[in-house]
Design an enzyme around this catalytic site. Structure first.
Site, short mmCIF file in Angstrom:
data_model
loop_
_atom_site.label_atom_id
_atom_site.label_comp_id
_atom_site.label_asym_id
_atom_site.label_seq_id
_atom_site.Cartn_x
_atom_site.Cartn_y
_atom_site.Cartn_z
N GLY A 247 57.34 47.29 44.73
CA GLY A 247 56.41 46.56 45.59
C GLY A 247 55.82 47.39 46.71
O GLY A 247 54.89 46.95 47.38
N CYS B 119 43.42 24.06 24.80
CA CYS B 119 42.35 24.97 24.40
C CYS B 119 41.52 24.30 23.30
O CYS B 119 42.05 23.77 22.32
CB CYS B 119 42.94 26.29 23.89
SG CYS B 119 41.73 27.37 23.10
#
Lengths: 291, 258, 235
Positions: A32, A241
């Site tokens: 990070g 979808c």
């Protein structure tokens, strides 16, 4: 002389690759944390993924299989250009199948298919600093990272709730990596945030213009920031979808005509095609496939 | 009542090359005490304030602060992380220009809530309730909580800055000309508000001002500075009613009477 | 019972640095003490240094020489040499003061101005306000004024607020600088009665009263300030 011989393998010279690999190793060692690196000029403009391209160029080998996506799709300009670039300068195999790729360079999405150990996901990052919009001074944001002063990040989420009644940030949603560094996951939808958590794949982030590289090693904790009374939630879609009928996927809106007709389809084209190949059908599948 | 000071200042000096910022300044600040530092521009009062509040490294001398556990810590021997933590929890700093102490592009509520979030408060409802409460205490209407300070008047901005500083219940507040850029009528309101809050919360404060009326109204004790040196110090009404040093007499006699 | 206040060989002068450093002696060799339950009055013409002596005892004037010994919380403290923090503590607990003019704080209502010394000593705000209201009522300050800041009051009204503020606490020593100067006869009599009650309660009072009638009514002894005139000592 073949065309490829005019370049070093994967375009960058070996010294540059070593420099970038050192930055990548450091980034993996400190999950990070934004590692500065000497970003090179690339034969494409900033904003076209120069950071991701440099990272890919530094980790790719002749045996790798490369997939490039832009907003989840393999067939948009950015994806096609970068794929062609690596075919030309590294002569590597390319694929659109998530499962077959060893390196996936991405702009703004994480594939729906769960990534495996050994795969590398390379993100193109426009602005790596999550604190930037609230604290413009780079000297100050670096200090805030160093001292773990992250209250400001919640100020942004507070503002969201105050203005919209809920956390309205839907992309580039800040995360905390391994309980230490707060990180901008690049402009992926927050829908994809949970996929970063404990992923088996190595995730590398490259910001070319801002000259930063950061990383999430495999099996690393990635938590989305939130409030106790406004916990983190991903987007939900009302309908499946229209092409493959998939439900737990991220959908794009597609305008069908100029009379308000529209449909929602998988943003991940490979995932959608795979499902249709398996026989799944959405309510517009017939027309769309036929068209 | 504790019998130890909150802040111990010993021989603080700051030199800018050969030029004196402030020289050899020592005093104790006690809990609940408000100290005014007065003097004209360039007298070193802001340099002193910055040296005390860890915003400027002094050339020599020590500043120690009694932490909540009762132990004194030398501010310049603490790590930067500890100093910054102190700055946003147990201390406040009120700037003359509110824009220096506020985030102008986030809402009033978030400005007040930031310090709570910085110490790990993660409950939106509680943060907002605390912000609402503090806006009320500095006389900002509740319906302005989601407005940005850019839309506030100078006096409101200054009151917002005060709320932002006091929300974590600090024990020591530094103020640099807190009424500096304000209209006289707005000044009076702010001073009265500050005076009330300082009493109510038992705050210790160090207030830098060139305005003797501000010092009279807010402070228990005064330090008068000239050319980086302390020329006189003592109980505020003693210094103002019976000034001893020539410079203090000049200052006091220069006040315009209305 | 201990003597609450002893003033010993106190001298004071002003040095006017802006006027070429001329030195103006005000008093010298001032020595006296106050007894509990009695009112001493500083006597002498204007400019003799009466107010200066009060202000030195209250700590708002510096003392050049001598001692002012106060019995503060069962300890003897030399106020002339005390640090600011001690002076503040003495003002909170031991010495009360009614100044000649009220220094009004903007926006604070009369009731709270009066209650403040009690609140500062840790009294609950409601109790302190109740006591303040009782005193203001006794001093005939119209109730409609209690919620207003005294800055706009008349001289007499301001002075009654000031008196109430000074009398609200039970300090063992109370200094009075012409408290009745701008009051009418009825209110003067009320203040006279209040002073008598303070004496009754064992308070040591020291005052300046130009009003002959009030002075005769309250004074147990007159301290002649001309005895402390610097010229006489120089002579």
């Amino acid at each position: 002389m073949t065309e490829i011989a005019q370049y070093n393998f994967a375009y960058l010279d070996e010294q540059t690759k070593r420099m970038i690999r050192r930055a990548i190793l450091k980034a993996i060692a400190i999950p990070g944390y934004q590692v500065p690196f000497a970003s090179r000029e690339m034969p494409m403009p900033y904003g076209w993924g120069t950071g991701g391209v440099q990272v890919t160029a530094s980790v790719i080998g002749p045996d790798d299989v490369l997939k490039v996506i832009d907003q989840g799709a393999d067939d948009t300009t950015n994806a096609v250009s970068i794929r062609a670039f690596f075919q030309k300068v590294a002569n590597v195999a390319v694929t659109t199948h998530t499962g077959d790729a060893t390196i996936i360079q991405t702009r703004h999405r994480i594939p729906e298919e769960r990534l495996k150990a050994g795969q590398v996901l390379v993100y193109q990052v426009p602005i790596p600093e999550p604190l930037r919009f609230l604290e413009p001074r780079e000297t100050e944001t670096r200090k805030m990272h160093a001292l773990e002063e992250y209250g400001l990040m919640h100020v942004k989420l507070y503002e969201d709730i105050a203005q919209h009644g809920h956390i309205a940030t839907t992309f580039a949603y800040p995360v905390k990596v391994e309980g230490r560094y707060v990180m901008d996951p690049s402009p992926t939808p927050k829908f994809d945030n949970p996929k970063m958590h404990m992923s088996a794949a190595l995730q590398l982030f490259g910001a070319g213009r801002e000259k930063r590289i950061y990383a999430i090693p495999p099996h690393t904790r990635v938590e989305s920031l939130d409030f106790e009374d406004h916990p983190f939630e991903v987007q939900r879609f009302a309908d499946p979808c229209a092409l493959c009928g998939g439900t737990d996927v991220y959908l794009d809106e597609v305008i069908l005509d100029d009379r308000g007709g529209r449909m929602f389809v998988c943003s991940d084209t490979d995932h959608c095609e795979g499902r249709r190949a398996e026989g799944h059908r959405g309510h517009l599948a017939g027309e769309a496939v036929g068209a | 009542m504790t019998d130890e000071p909150l802040l111990r200042v010993r021989s603080i000096s700051k030199f800018y090359g050969n030029r004196i910022g402030c020289s050899d300044i020592s005093f104790d600040l006690w809990p609940g005490e408000v100290l005014a530092v007065v003097g004209e521009s360039g007298s070193g009062k802001t340099t002193l304030l910055n040296c005390l509040s860890t915003r400027l490294l002094p050339t020599s001398g020590t500043v120690s602060y009694r932490m909540r556990d009762g132990a004194f810590h030398d501010l310049y021997r603490m790590s930067e992380a500890e100093r910054r933590f102190l700055m946003r929890t147990d201390w406040g700093f009120v700037h003359q220009n509110p824009a220096d102490g506020l985030r102008m592009t986030v809402s009033a509520g978030a400005n007040v809530g930031e310090r709570l979030m910085a110490v790990g408060d993660r409950h939106y409802g509680q943060i907002r309730a605390a912000a609402t409460d503090w806006l009320g205490r500095v006389e900002i209407a509740e319906d302005r909580i989601d407005d940005q300070p850019r839309a506030f008047s100078g006096g409101m901005r200054q009151r917002l800055q005060i709320a932002r500083n006091l929300v974590t219940g600090p024990r020591l507040v530094f103020m640099d000309e807190p009424t500096g850029g304000l209209d006289v009528s707005v000044q009076a309101r702010l001073l009265d508000l500050l005076r009330g809050l300082v009493h109510e919360l038992g705050l210790s404060a160090i207030v830098v001002t060139h305005d003797l009326a501000v010092a009279r109204l807010l402070s228990h004790r005064m330090i008068v500075m000239k050319d980086g040196h302390v020329v006189e110090s003592g109980l505020t009404d003693r210094v103002l009613d019976d000034p001893q040093a020539p410079y203090t007499q000049l200052l006091v006699s220069s006040i315009l009477q209305v | 019972m201990a003597t609450p206040l002893v003033v010993s060989e106190v001298a004071k002068s002003f040095t006017m640095h802006l006027q070429g450093g001329i030195r103006l002696p005000v008093v010298s060799g001032a020595s006296f003490s106050l007894a509990a339950g009695a009112c001493a009055v500083l006597g002498g013409p204007s400019g003799a240094g009466k107010s200066s002596i009060l202000k030195m005892i209250y700590g708002s004037y510096a003392v050049d020489f001598g001692q002012i010994i106060v019995t503060h919380n069962d300890n003897l403290v030399d106020l002339a040499a005390a640090d600011p923090r001690t002076v503040i503590a003495i003002r909170r607990d031991t010495i009360g003061y009614v100044s000649q003019f009220l220094r009004a704080v903007p926006r604070v209502p009369a009731r709270d101005v009066v209650a403040e010394p009690l609140v500062a000593r840790g009294e609950a705000a409601a109790t302190a306000r109740g006591r303040a209201e009782a005193l203001l009522a006794r001093l005939n300050l119209p109730e409609r004024l209690w919620d207003l800041p005294p800055a706009t009051f008349s001289g007499g009204e301001q002075q009654r607020v000031n008196i109430a503020r000074g009398f609200i606490t039970d300090h063992p020593i109370l200094l009075l600088d012409e408290p009745t100067a701008s009051l009418d006869k009825a209110n003067r009599e009320i203040v006279t009665a209040m002073i008598a009650e303070k004496k009754e309660a064992g308070v040591a009072l020291l005052g300046i009263f130009h009003d002959q009638e009030v002075r005769d009514a309250v004074a147990d002894r007159i301290i002649d300030v001309t005895d402390f005139a610097p010229d006489r000592h120089a002579a």
